[in-house]
Scaffold this active site. Structure first.
Site, PDB file in Angstrom:
ATOM      1  N   GLU A  71      -3.807  -9.644   3.550  1.00 55.50           N
ATOM      2  CA  GLU A  71      -4.611  -9.327   4.733  1.00 55.50           C
ATOM      3  C   GLU A  71      -5.748 -10.318   4.960  1.00 55.50           C
ATOM      4  O   GLU A  71      -6.162 -10.559   6.099  1.00 55.50           O
ATOM      5  CB  GLU A  71      -5.193  -7.907   4.612  1.00 55.50           C
ATOM      6  CG  GLU A  71      -4.195  -6.795   4.853  1.00 55.50           C
ATOM      7  CD  GLU A  71      -3.413  -6.373   3.619  1.00 55.50           C
ATOM      8  OE1 GLU A  71      -3.387  -7.144   2.628  1.00 55.50           O
ATOM      9  OE2 GLU A  71      -2.817  -5.287   3.627  1.00 55.50           O
TER      10      GLU A  71
ATOM     11  N   GLU B 108       0.838  -1.215   0.000  1.00 49.39           N
ATOM     12  CA  GLU B 108       0.000   0.000   0.000  1.00 49.39           C
ATOM     13  C   GLU B 108       0.871   1.263   0.000  1.00 49.39           C
ATOM     14  O   GLU B 108       0.535   2.249  -0.652  1.00 49.39           O
ATOM     15  CB  GLU B 108      -0.957  -0.043   1.200  1.00 49.39           C
ATOM     16  CG  GLU B 108      -2.031  -1.120   0.991  1.00 49.39           C
ATOM     17  CD  GLU B 108      -2.910  -1.349   2.208  1.00 49.39           C
ATOM     18  OE1 GLU B 108      -2.349  -1.564   3.311  1.00 49.39           O
ATOM     19  OE2 GLU B 108      -4.134  -1.297   2.065  1.00 49.39           O
TER      20      GLU B 108
HETATM   21  C1  3H9 Z   1      -1.463  -5.073   6.899  1.00 47.07           C
HETATM   22  O1  3H9 Z   1      -0.498  -4.689   6.302  1.00 47.07           O
HETATM   23  C2  3H9 Z   1      -2.689  -4.242   7.131  1.00 47.07           C
HETATM   24  C3  3H9 Z   1      -2.785  -3.051   6.238  1.00 47.07           C
HETATM   25  O2  3H9 Z   1      -3.433  -3.372   5.045  1.00 47.07           O
HETATM   26  C4  3H9 Z   1      -3.629  -1.961   6.809  1.00 47.07           C
HETATM   27  C5  3H9 Z   1      -3.417  -1.490   8.150  1.00 47.07           C
HETATM   28  C6  3H9 Z   1      -4.288  -0.337   8.512  1.00 47.07           C
HETATM   29  N1  3H9 Z   1       4.228  -7.497  11.615  1.00 47.07           N
HETATM   30  O3  3H9 Z   1       7.636 -15.122   8.821  1.00 47.07           O
HETATM   31  P1  3H9 Z   1       9.025 -14.939   9.319  1.00 47.07           P
HETATM   32  C7  3H9 Z   1       7.719 -11.195  12.207  1.00 47.07           C
HETATM   33  S1  3H9 Z   1      -1.501  -6.604   7.611  1.00 47.07           S
HETATM   34  C8  3H9 Z   1       4.888  -7.877  12.715  1.00 47.07           C
HETATM   35  O4  3H9 Z   1       9.567 -15.952  10.253  1.00 47.07           O
HETATM   36  P2  3H9 Z   1      10.027 -15.333   6.668  1.00 47.07           P
HETATM   37  C9  3H9 Z   1       7.412 -12.667  12.425  1.00 47.07           C
HETATM   38  O5  3H9 Z   1       6.450 -12.834  13.436  1.00 47.07           O
HETATM   39  C10 3H9 Z   1       0.083  -7.294   7.262  1.00 47.07           C
HETATM   40  N2  3H9 Z   1       5.771  -8.898  12.728  1.00 47.07           N
HETATM   41  O6  3H9 Z   1      10.067 -14.722   8.134  1.00 47.07           O
HETATM   42  C11 3H9 Z   1       8.780 -13.204  12.810  1.00 47.07           C
HETATM   43  O7  3H9 Z   1       9.003 -12.859  14.172  1.00 47.07           O
HETATM   44  P3  3H9 Z   1       9.836 -13.835  15.115  1.00 47.07           P
HETATM   45  C12 3H9 Z   1       0.186  -7.813   5.888  1.00 47.07           C
HETATM   46  C13 3H9 Z   1       5.975  -9.538  11.578  1.00 47.07           C
HETATM   47  O8  3H9 Z   1      11.260 -14.896   6.014  1.00 47.07           O
HETATM   48  C14 3H9 Z   1       9.735 -12.345  11.962  1.00 47.07           C
HETATM   49  O9  3H9 Z   1       8.991 -11.181  11.610  1.00 47.07           O
HETATM   50  N3  3H9 Z   1       1.423  -8.511   5.731  1.00 47.07           N
HETATM   51  C15 3H9 Z   1       5.322  -9.173  10.411  1.00 47.07           C
HETATM   52  O10 3H9 Z   1       9.722 -16.773   6.727  1.00 47.07           O
HETATM   53  C16 3H9 Z   1      10.202 -13.030  10.706  1.00 47.07           C
HETATM   54  O11 3H9 Z   1       9.059 -13.497   9.999  1.00 47.07           O
HETATM   55  C17 3H9 Z   1       1.542  -9.826   5.974  1.00 47.07           C
HETATM   56  O12 3H9 Z   1       0.588 -10.493   6.281  1.00 47.07           O
HETATM   57  C18 3H9 Z   1       4.416  -8.093  10.451  1.00 47.07           C
HETATM   58  N4  3H9 Z   1       3.761  -7.683   9.347  1.00 47.07           N
HETATM   59  O13 3H9 Z   1       8.777 -14.652   5.968  1.00 47.07           O
HETATM   60  C19 3H9 Z   1       2.907 -10.413   5.818  1.00 47.07           C
HETATM   61  N5  3H9 Z   1       5.725 -10.014   9.420  1.00 47.07           N
HETATM   62  O14 3H9 Z   1      11.192 -13.923  14.496  1.00 47.07           O
HETATM   63  C20 3H9 Z   1       3.256 -11.231   7.037  1.00 47.07           C
HETATM   64  C21 3H9 Z   1       6.623 -10.852   9.962  1.00 47.07           C
HETATM   65  O15 3H9 Z   1       9.781 -13.170  16.432  1.00 47.07           O
HETATM   66  N6  3H9 Z   1       4.581 -11.751   6.998  1.00 47.07           N
HETATM   67  N7  3H9 Z   1       6.786 -10.565  11.268  1.00 47.07           N
HETATM   68  O16 3H9 Z   1       9.096 -15.170  15.079  1.00 47.07           O
HETATM   69  C22 3H9 Z   1       4.965 -12.775   6.217  1.00 47.07           C
HETATM   70  O17 3H9 Z   1       4.207 -13.291   5.413  1.00 47.07           O
HETATM   71  C23 3H9 Z   1       6.352 -13.296   6.373  1.00 47.07           C
HETATM   72  O18 3H9 Z   1       6.812 -12.865   7.631  1.00 47.07           O
HETATM   73  C24 3H9 Z   1       7.364 -12.837   5.295  1.00 47.07           C
HETATM   74  C25 3H9 Z   1       8.782 -13.287   5.713  1.00 47.07           C
HETATM   75  C26 3H9 Z   1       6.966 -13.470   3.958  1.00 47.07           C
HETATM   76  C27 3H9 Z   1       7.356 -11.345   5.174  1.00 47.07           C
END
Ligand code: 3H9
Length: 697
Positions: free
Chosen positions: A125, A105
């Site tokens: 999301e 976004e």
């Molecule tokens: C959003 O954006 C809403 C908006 O539209 C509007 C708002 C108003 N936040 O997965 P990993 C942490 S909703 C906080 O192991 P990978 C994760 O918990 C969001 N923490 O790495 C982990 O912590 P820990 C939309 C986050 O390489 C560490 O980072 N976005 C977030 O296997 C490493 O993550 C998503 O849904 C976050 N957004 O995968 C994407 N993301 O080490 C969500 C990650 O303490 N994320 N963490 O366990 C993912 O899909 C994967 O993390 C990603 C990396 C592909 C990015």
């Protein structure tokens, strides 16, 4: 400028760097930083364009999910994105890694986007119970059309850079690996070409079919199986037909509605738990190598585990009893790849080459001598397991890990018949093992920490969710399953039809009901299990499975015999009720002297949930599961529990532990043995706590 966002300048181009490891999530400090950086850019007379980049491994991967459920903190991400778009000079997002959710976004707020070839973008999301809430539902359809936007947002899928370019989500692709240089070069060219600010908000949404949104809503509703935000994604995208300011207000309303729903809390719980589940006491130990795995048994399980290992890039030696069984085992492995070949995901030649390279077949245990890990997947009786373990103990190299794929049996007893109990653990795969994501890693009394760490390493390599379990009958998943299957059987004897129970459980969100599941697994499994426990069954416990024994006697074993609770004539995968079931159940009730009573679906679910929660609380209380979240992950990834409810423990917290305990106490009056309340549940209710409190302890 300090903090996670820095503003710098390279000649006439400003560079705004977001540095908030590990994934540059857009928490409050980052949002503040972007607002300040855009203000600096606007005020900087020497900056003609700005490039936004993420430091480290990725462009922002989204809003900071850990802020959900807390009071909102200004500035909102929507206003941050609007601020970027409203800049009077061009802003370029230079994307690498995974630009997801709020991260995309932010990029859509920018006027132009360039992506590294390996980058992925997406709006996931939907998997968190919300909708893209910072302009994603308004700007995406303006850029790529409503149809493509609905597909992308309701699936939440990651889109590769090449496809994003084709769709029109990004404007250029770079292969240099240097996001700053690529962004600056793009900006310079833009300025040289006389191009500048180009606001997505000024574009109009194209929809070719006037009935498109109604059709998309129906399709989303059909797919959602109770998850409410899919349809809301479509509703929000439809608002992109409005002027952007109005559309953004509507998007915010819908976002808030979804955000405040328990489904959001449940899905966010699932997101964090999926990661936390690997954080076990043994996680710091160094895993042993996993280059060559031995698998004993080429039946459904052995062949499935073999395919899972090969898919993870690990070489396998599969051992069966004799040449015929070896050939059957190989055919079973090949069957696991049949649809990949027919669907064109790999050619027959590629499959043959892969199996030649990765799979060795043998009818001799001697072939296992070099294996780093040996997993037995043979017949499920203690005698057979002990025999196999004694044999592999004699052959396996020092340091090799010996694992049993048992679903119920005592790992300590199995380990005791080897000279190396510290190298023994349970690896409980779920069928089909190359597809199902759950792997219960069963830790015996003497299992060494690095052996447990290797189990988790195997799960990671196989892209499975490893859940640590202690030793007991059925470990985490099957032990809890046993209880809610039993309560379903009791309800049948007491007056509920199995079809009503299946329907109620499906409406709760499971893909199939317990009796459909029995038909799928084969009713002989439960029968043999009951016979196996004949001598040790608690005599005070109600039996409840007489009608199932009759079905076994009738040869109504489910799908494998084309008839069970349902009629699968001609090998169908589903079918109408077997007309013989209800008369048979009525006869069973009469024999037991039970006057049947009516059950509502709500009552069925109350009992089902009470039985599940009570046993799960015992599993946690006894330390079989480390935390409630481990139960939740086992249930989601192995038993079809609806993800949008977060898992049985999360759901119990949502329903209220006091109310579930009250139900259990009420049912206890009918049957004090089955319904004895779990001490942990009683304690939590007394202390006014939730299961969730134990996840963070
Ligand atoms: C959003 O954006 C809403 C908006 O539209 C509007 C708002 C108003 N936040 O997965 P990993 C942490 S909703 C906080 O192991 P990978 C994760 O918990 C969001 N923490 O790495 C982990 O912590 P820990 C939309 C986050 O390489 C560490 O980072 N976005 C977030 O296997 C490493 O993550 C998503 O849904 C976050 N957004 O995968 C994407 N993301 O080490 C969500 C990650 O303490 N994320 N963490 O366990 C993912 O899909 C994967 O993390 C990603 C990396 C592909 C990015």
């Amino acid at each position: 400028m300090s903090g996670p966002v820095t503003y710098s300048r390279d000649g006439n181009i400003a560079v705004i760097t977001i540095d908030n490891p590990p994934v540059n999530a857009l928490g409050k400090a980052v949002r503040d930083g972007i607002v300040a950086a855009i203000a600096s850019f606007e005020a900087d007379a020497d900056a003609e364009a700005a490039v936004i980049v993420g430091a480290g491994r990725t462009f922002p991967a989204g809003a900071d999910i850990s802020e959900f459920g807390k009071p909102p903190m200004a500035p909102s991400l929507t206003s941050v994105c609007n601020g970027i778009e409203n800049a009077a000079k061009p802003v370029i997002a230079s994307i690498h890694g995974t630009s997801l959710g709020g991260g995309l976004e932010v990029a859509l707020g920018a006027h132009w986007r360039i992506a590294q070839k390996t980058a992925k973008v997406g709006l996931p999301e939907v998997h968190l119970g919300i909708i893209p809430g910072a302009g994603g539902t308004q700007r995406t359809p303006r850029l790529i059309g409503a149809e493509a936007a609905v597909e992308m947002i309701t699936t939440g899928r990651h889109v590769g850079a090449a496809e994003a370019l084709k769709l029109g989500l990004v404007d250029a692709i770079d292969d240099s690996g240097d996001v700053v240089a690529a962004g600056i070069a793009f900006a310079q060219k833009l300025l040289a070409d006389g191009k500048g600010v180009r606001r997505t908000s000024d574009m109009e949404v194209s929809v070719s079919d006037p009935a498109f949104f109604d059709k998309a809503r129906s399709a989303a509703a059909a797919k959602s199986k109770g998850q409410m935000n899919l349809v809301q994604c479509v509703n929000a995208i439809e608002c992109a037909k409005l002027p952007i300011a109005e559309g953004l207000v509507k998007e915010r309303e819908i976002f808030t509605l979804c955000h405040d729903d328990p489904q959001r809390a449940a899905l966010v719980h699932a997101f964090f738990s999926e990661r936390a589940v690997a954080k076990v006491p043994e996680a710091k130990a160094t895993p042993r190598p996993l280059n060559l795995i031995g698998i004993i048994g080429g039946g459904t399980m052995g062949a499935g585990i073999t395919a899972a290992a090969i898919n993870a890039g690990i070489s396998v030696v599969m051992v069966e009893m004799n040449p015929e069984a070896v050939a059957r085992g190989e055919a079973n492995v090949r069957r696991n790849y049949a649809s990949s070949v027919t669907k064109g995901r790999m050619t027959q030649d590629q499959l043959d080459a892969m199996l030649t390279a990765k799979l060795t077949l043998s009818d001799s245990y001697d072939a296992l001598a070099d294996c780093d890990l040996i997993i037995e997947a043979v017949f499920e009786t203690m005698e057979v397991k002990k025999e196999v373990f004694a044999k592999i103990d004699a052959i396996a190299k020092p340091g090799a890990i010996l694992a049993s794929n048992t679903s119920y049996l005592d790992i300590d007893a199995i380990a005791a018949c080897t000279k190396r109990p510290e190298d023994v653990l349970g690896l409980h795969f779920f069928s089909p093992a190359h597809i199902m994501r759950l792997l219960e890693i069963v830790v015996g009394a003497k299992t060494a920490p690095e052996v447990v760490a290797t189990g988790f390493q195997l799960a990671r390599m196989m892209k499975k969710i490893g859940v640590r379990a202690g030793v007991c009958d059925g470990f985490i998943g099957n032990r809890i399953l046993g209880k809610y299957m039993t309560v379903a059987n009791y309800m049948v004897e007491d007056g509920a039809s199995p079809y009503l129970i299946d329907e109620a459980v499906r409406e709760f969100g499971y893909p199939i009901g317990p009796f459909q599941m029995g038909d799928l697994a084969g009713l002989d499994i439960g029968f043999l299990n009951r016979r196996g426990k004949e001598g040790t069954r608690n005599p005070n416990l109600r039996y409840g499975a007489g009608f199932l024994d009759t079905m076994y006697g009738n040869g109504w074993l489910g799908q494998k015999t084309d008839i069970g609770f349902y009629d699968y004539a001609g090998g169908a995968r589903s079918g109408p009720p077997n007309p013989g079931i209800m008369p048979m159940i009525e006869a069973a009730r009469e024999t037991l002297g039970i006057t049947p009573r009516a059950f509502t679906k709500a009552e069925i679910i109350r009992r089902y949930i009470a039985a599940m929660t009570n046993e799960a609380a015992k599993v946690v209380g006894e330390g079989i599961a480390l935390r409630p979240l481990d139960v939740d992950m086992a249930s989601l990834f192995g038993y079809g529990y609806p993800r949008w409810r977060g898992g049985p423990m999360q759901h119990a917290d949502e329903v209220g532990l006091a109310s579930i305990l009250a139900d259990i106490r009420e049912f206890e009056k009918e049957d004090e043995h089955f319904w004895a309340p779990a001490p942990l549940l009683v304690k939590l209710v007394e202390e006014g706590k939730k299961f969730g409190d134990l996840n963070n302890a």
